[in-house]
Design an enzyme around this catalytic site. Structure first.
Site, PDB file in Angstrom:
ATOM      1  N   LYS A  64      -1.797 -42.004  15.490  1.00  0.00           N
ATOM      2  CA  LYS A  64      -1.057 -41.703  16.725  1.00  0.00           C
ATOM      3  C   LYS A  64      -1.820 -42.100  17.996  1.00  0.00           C
ATOM      4  CE  LYS A  64       1.824 -37.905  15.080  1.00  0.00           C
ATOM      5  NZ  LYS A  64       2.197 -36.501  15.222  1.00  0.00           N
TER       6      LYS A  64
ATOM      7  N   ASP B 227       6.955 -35.241  19.911  1.00  0.00           N
ATOM      8  CA  ASP B 227       6.496 -34.025  19.208  1.00  0.00           C
ATOM      9  C   ASP B 227       6.608 -32.765  20.071  1.00  0.00           C
ATOM     10  OD1 ASP B 227       5.807 -34.987  16.690  1.00  0.00           O
ATOM     11  OD2 ASP B 227       3.753 -35.498  17.285  1.00  0.00           O
TER      12      ASP B 227
ATOM     13  N   GLY C 226      -4.944 -24.429  18.080  1.00  0.00           N
ATOM     14  CA  GLY C 226      -5.116 -25.847  17.768  1.00  0.00           C
ATOM     15  C   GLY C 226      -5.270 -26.685  19.013  1.00  0.00           C
TER      16      GLY C 226
ATOM     17  N   GLY D 232      -5.430 -30.347  18.188  1.00  0.00           N
ATOM     18  CA  GLY D 232      -5.280 -31.668  17.561  1.00  0.00           C
ATOM     19  C   GLY D 232      -4.063 -32.380  18.137  1.00  0.00           C
TER      20      GLY D 232
ATOM     21  N   ALA E 299      -0.776 -32.628  17.330  1.00  0.00           N
ATOM     22  CA  ALA E 299       0.472 -31.891  17.559  1.00  0.00           C
ATOM     23  C   ALA E 299       0.277 -30.855  18.663  1.00  0.00           C
ATOM     24  CB  ALA E 299       0.914 -31.224  16.257  1.00  0.00           C
TER      25      ALA E 299
ATOM     26  N   ARG F 190     -10.761 -24.059  16.827  1.00  0.00           N
ATOM     27  CA  ARG F 190     -12.019 -23.895  16.086  1.00  0.00           C
ATOM     28  C   ARG F 190     -13.142 -24.659  16.787  1.00  0.00           C
ATOM     29  NH1 ARG F 190     -12.045 -26.433  10.171  1.00  0.00           N
ATOM     30  NH2 ARG F 190     -11.554 -28.268  11.422  1.00  0.00           N
ATOM     31  N   THR F 191     -12.905 -25.918  17.113  1.00  0.00           N
ATOM     32  CA  THR F 191     -13.892 -26.689  17.869  1.00  0.00           C
ATOM     33  C   THR F 191     -13.583 -26.442  19.350  1.00  0.00           C
ATOM     34  OG1 THR F 191     -13.783 -28.309  16.093  1.00  0.00           O
ATOM     35  CG2 THR F 191     -14.887 -29.019  18.118  1.00  0.00           C
TER      36      THR F 191
ATOM     37  N   ARG G 197     -12.887 -28.977  22.236  1.00  0.00           N
ATOM     38  CA  ARG G 197     -11.591 -29.698  22.229  1.00  0.00           C
ATOM     39  C   ARG G 197     -10.539 -28.899  22.998  1.00  0.00           C
ATOM     40  NH1 ARG G 197      -9.401 -31.825  16.584  1.00  0.00           N
ATOM     41  NH2 ARG G 197      -8.433 -33.483  17.794  1.00  0.00           N
TER      42      ARG G 197
ATOM     43  N   TYR H 290       5.474 -26.814   7.980  1.00  0.00           N
ATOM     44  CA  TYR H 290       6.767 -26.584   7.314  1.00  0.00           C
ATOM     45  C   TYR H 290       6.670 -26.643   5.801  1.00  0.00           C
ATOM     46  CZ  TYR H 290       6.737 -31.650   7.453  1.00  0.00           C
ATOM     47  OH  TYR H 290       6.364 -32.952   7.327  1.00  0.00           O
TER      48      TYR H 290
ATOM     49  N   GLY I 200       8.559 -24.369  10.874  1.00  0.00           N
ATOM     50  CA  GLY I 200       8.308 -25.717  11.401  1.00  0.00           C
ATOM     51  C   GLY I 200       9.396 -26.742  11.123  1.00  0.00           C
TER      52      GLY I 200
END
Ligand code: NAP
Length: 284
Positions: A68, A104, A128, A130, A132, A152-153, A156, A225, A246
């Site tokens: 992506k 998205d 999150g 990332g 999405a 988690r990170t 980011r 999903y 989802g």
């Protein structure tokens, strides 16, 4: 009859994708002479694949993990959504010009609002940072939500917040993905969204948030999903919260791609039943 139009999903892996079933059902129901095929493209062949799309006049693409972001540099133009997020999930071949879009985020919000009402003014905790999550974060802030991002990170999450502030001029918060911090922010939240892959098949026993952190007048939305009812959604139900799975996001981001490619409203119900059927088939 017009020549057949070919649409591709490019990603790696693509074996589990529900998109071919969903789009071919949509094309058939509107009697469009079009076909949608999933192709597995290792990263080293992405450039060649895009050259091939130009060479043989493929009409459009969906793009999934891990391409992506990388595909952005191979296209001729980006629309606003792709520009903001810095990632593309839909490409339209407009008379030889490849234009990138990102459906998205808006697909996720449409699915959510269809099930649980407007996000405007809601206090949202997003898990999150990332691909999405980034798309959803931009769409949430544009739709007027008050956003806190936990990842988690942690750097980011912080980077995503500063991107949002720089590009949209709106503020957002970030917190480390720790139970004590989640407990605190979830106390006042209207909506919790899981946009991580935690809880996805085969790791169906995993969740980042348990029922003791969820209150009953909250909506809990999991974009995973497979399975449709994740461990997080089970935890949310047991806390008395409203849940959204989802599948709606999958259908709505696809419906927006369909509109980009064909200019027509997508047959949402047809796409949803095809995706549901395929999900059942792939479970066997
Ligand atoms: N419903 C739909 O239409 C739809 C559309 C797109 C994606 N999805 C689903 O959304 C999920 C995320 O997709 P993506 O494309 O955003 O993937 P991605 O770019 O790889 O991001 C993965 C995210 O999950 C986090 N994560 C992974 N394992 C974790 C763990 N054990 N503990 C805590 N956090 C963890 C990552 O945190 P770090 O940053 O710390 O690595 C990151 O934030 C996938 O399950 C995908 O199937 C659904």
């Amino acid at each position: 009859m017009n020549p057949v139009k070919i649409f591709l999903l490019v990603g790696d892996p693509v074996k589990q994708s529900l998109s071919p079933a969903m789009f071919n059902a949509a094309f058939e129901s509107l009697r469009l002479n079009s076909v949608y095929v999933a192709v597995e493209v290792p990263t080293k062949f992405l450039d060649d694949t895009v050259a091939g799309v130009r060479a043989i006049g493929i009409s459009g693409l969906n793009v999934t993990t891990p391409h992506k972001i990388r595909i952005v540099d191979l296209l001729d133009e980006l629309d606003d959504s792709a520009n903001l997020v810095g990632a593309v999930n839909t490409v339209k071949n407009q008379r030889g010009k490849l234009i990138g879009f990102n459906t998205d985020g808006d697909g996720a919000i449409r699915a959510l609002e269809e099930n649980a009402g407007t996000v405007k003014g809601s206090k949202v905790v997003l898990l999150g940072a990332g691909g999405a999550a980034r798309a959803i974060a931009f769409s949430l802030v544009r739709a007027g939500a008050e956003l806190t991002i936990a990842n988690r990170t942690f750097p980011r999450a912080k980077a995503l917040v500063s991107d949002i502030e720089r590009k949209l001029g709106s503020s957002a918060n970030s917190v480390p993905l720790r139970r004590d911090r989640l407990r605190k922010v979830l106390k006042n939240a209207d909506l919790l969204i899981n946009a991580t892959s935690v809880g996805m098949y085969p790791n169906v026993g995993q969740t980042l948030v348990t029922s003791d952190l969820i209150h009953h007048d909250m909506v809990v939305y999991d974009i995973v999903y497979k399975p449709l009812e994740t461990r997080l959604l089970k935890e949310a139900k047991s806390a008395g919260a409203e849940v959204v799975n989802g599948l709606g996001m999958l259908v709505h981001q696809g419906a927006l791609s369909f509109k980009v490619w064909t200019g027509k409203q997508a047959p949402i119900k047809v796409m949803e039943s095809a995706a549901r059927r395929e999900l059942g088939r792939k479970d066997k």
